[in-house]
Design an enzyme around this catalytic site. Structure first.
Site, PDB file in Angstrom:
ATOM      1  N   CYS A 191      -7.885  10.925  -2.780  1.00  0.00           N
ATOM      2  CA  CYS A 191      -7.466   8.919  -3.045  1.00  0.00           C
ATOM      3  C   CYS A 191      -8.596   8.379  -3.379  1.00  0.00           C
ATOM      4  CB  CYS A 191      -8.136   8.958  -1.508  1.00  0.00           C
ATOM      5  SG  CYS A 191      -9.929   9.785  -0.670  1.00  0.00           S
TER       6      CYS A 191
ATOM      7  N   ASP B 202      -6.209   1.735   3.416  1.00  0.00           N
ATOM      8  CA  ASP B 202      -7.949   3.063   3.474  1.00  0.00           C
ATOM      9  C   ASP B 202      -9.093   2.265   4.111  1.00  0.00           C
ATOM     10  OD1 ASP B 202     -10.437   3.682   2.723  1.00  0.00           O
ATOM     11  OD2 ASP B 202      -9.713   2.804   0.513  1.00  0.00           O
TER      12      ASP B 202
ATOM     13  N   CYS C 124     -13.111   9.422   2.729  1.00  0.00           N
ATOM     14  CA  CYS C 124     -12.795   9.283   3.925  1.00  0.00           C
ATOM     15  C   CYS C 124     -11.178   9.750   4.324  1.00  0.00           C
ATOM     16  CB  CYS C 124     -11.665   7.380   4.138  1.00  0.00           C
ATOM     17  SG  CYS C 124     -13.664   6.549   4.207  1.00  0.00           S
ATOM     18  N   ARG C 125      -9.669   9.444   3.284  1.00  0.00           N
ATOM     19  CA  ARG C 125      -9.007   9.713   3.773  1.00  0.00           C
ATOM     20  C   ARG C 125      -7.997  10.997   2.945  1.00  0.00           C
ATOM     21  NH1 ARG C 125      -6.301   4.717   0.633  1.00  0.00           N
ATOM     22  NH2 ARG C 125      -7.486   5.346  -0.684  1.00  0.00           N
ATOM     23  N   SER C 126      -8.477  11.260   1.877  1.00  0.00           N
ATOM     24  CA  SER C 126      -7.992  12.741   1.395  1.00  0.00           C
ATOM     25  C   SER C 126      -8.590  13.999   2.042  1.00  0.00           C
ATOM     26  CB  SER C 126      -7.897  13.158  -0.291  1.00  0.00           C
ATOM     27  OG  SER C 126     -10.090  12.588  -0.867  1.00  0.00           O
TER      28      SER C 126
ATOM     29  N   ASN D 227     -12.496  10.257  -1.785  1.00  0.00           N
ATOM     30  CA  ASN D 227     -12.935  11.463  -2.036  1.00  0.00           C
ATOM     31  C   ASN D 227     -14.069  11.359  -0.089  1.00  0.00           C
ATOM     32  OD1 ASN D 227     -13.701  14.456  -2.633  1.00  0.00           O
ATOM     33  ND2 ASN D 227     -11.879  14.127  -1.189  1.00  0.00           N
TER      34      ASN D 227
HETATM   35  P1  4NP Z   1     -11.158   7.091   0.521  1.00  0.00           P
HETATM   36  O1  4NP Z   1     -12.381   5.557   0.435  1.00  0.00           O
HETATM   37  O2  4NP Z   1     -10.300   6.591  -0.265  1.00  0.00           O
HETATM   38  O3  4NP Z   1     -10.297   6.908   1.437  1.00  0.00           O
HETATM   39  O4  4NP Z   1     -12.672   7.972   0.756  1.00  0.00           O
HETATM   40  C1  4NP Z   1     -13.071   5.216   0.314  1.00  0.00           C
HETATM   41  C2  4NP Z   1     -14.306   5.646   0.364  1.00  0.00           C
HETATM   42  C3  4NP Z   1     -15.851   4.939  -0.294  1.00  0.00           C
HETATM   43  C4  4NP Z   1     -15.283   2.959  -1.404  1.00  0.00           C
HETATM   44  C5  4NP Z   1     -13.260   2.937  -1.369  1.00  0.00           C
HETATM   45  C6  4NP Z   1     -12.501   4.314  -1.140  1.00  0.00           C
HETATM   46  N1  4NP Z   1     -15.955   3.183  -1.906  1.00  0.00           N
HETATM   47  O5  4NP Z   1     -15.962   1.939  -2.435  1.00  0.00           O
HETATM   48  O6  4NP Z   1     -16.987   3.159  -1.870  1.00  0.00           O
END
Ligand code: 4NP
Length: 159
Positions: free
Chosen positions: A9, A123, A14-16, A12
């Site tokens: 994702c 997300d 939340c989703r992955s 790294n």
């Molecule tokens: P992920 O979510 O891609 O599912 O881990 C996010 C986590 C952090 C951020 C964006 C998306 N960020 O902008 O820091």
């Protein structure tokens, strides 16, 4: 042969990592040996544990994200893994853009593995729907394991 699968994702956190933990739990319950990992297309959270609300939602559903730490996708991942599964189309585009010439991994979208109207795993860092995203990830992970089973059946069928 052990299948090696990397979930990807943006951050790294939340989703992955959720996809990694959910798939690990489903694979363990099915007695299936998989090598699983996750990474981010960005390096924004390298070394960080998963996002606390994501950890809490996962814990409520029976998954432990707490040992996981964020890392960024690297060129070696494109040969170290058989399958790289992107959580959304932006992640997939970033993977295609950074894939080295020697890449051997198959690239896919997480929603390819489920009969769902969704194309992207949204997300939750922005939507705040951590429980909802976890349910979608569970549906996709079940589909992914079912597809691996089919592949294995095909590969091991007597000629
Ligand atoms: P992920 O979510 O891609 O599912 O881990 C996010 C986590 C952090 C951020 C964006 C998306 N960020 O902008 O820091």
């Amino acid at each position: 042969m052990t299948q090696r699968i990397l979930f990807v994702c943006l951050g790294n956190i939340c989703r992955s990592p959720s996809a990694e933990a959910v798939t690990r739990a489903l694979a363990a319950a099915a007695g299936r040996d998989l090598t699983l990992d996750s990474a981010g297309t960005s390096g924004w959270h390298i070394g960080d544990p998963p996002h606390p609300p994501m950890v809490a939602a996962a814990r409520a559903a029976g998954y432990d994200l707490s040992p996981l730490r964020a890392r960024q996708v690297g060129a070696a991942d494109f040969t170290a893994f058989d399958l790289i599964v992107a959580m959304d189309r932006d992640n997939l585009a970033a993977l295609h853009a950074s894939a080295p010439e020697a890449a051997t991994a198959r690239l896919a979208l997480m929603t390819d593995f489920a009969e769902t109207a969704a194309t992207d795993v949204p997300d939750p860092y922005y939507t705040q729907d951590f429980a909802g995203v976890l349910r979608l990830i569970e549906t996709c992970a079940e589909g992914l394991l079912a597809q691996l089973d089919q592949t294995q059946t095909t590969q091991t069928a007597p000629r």
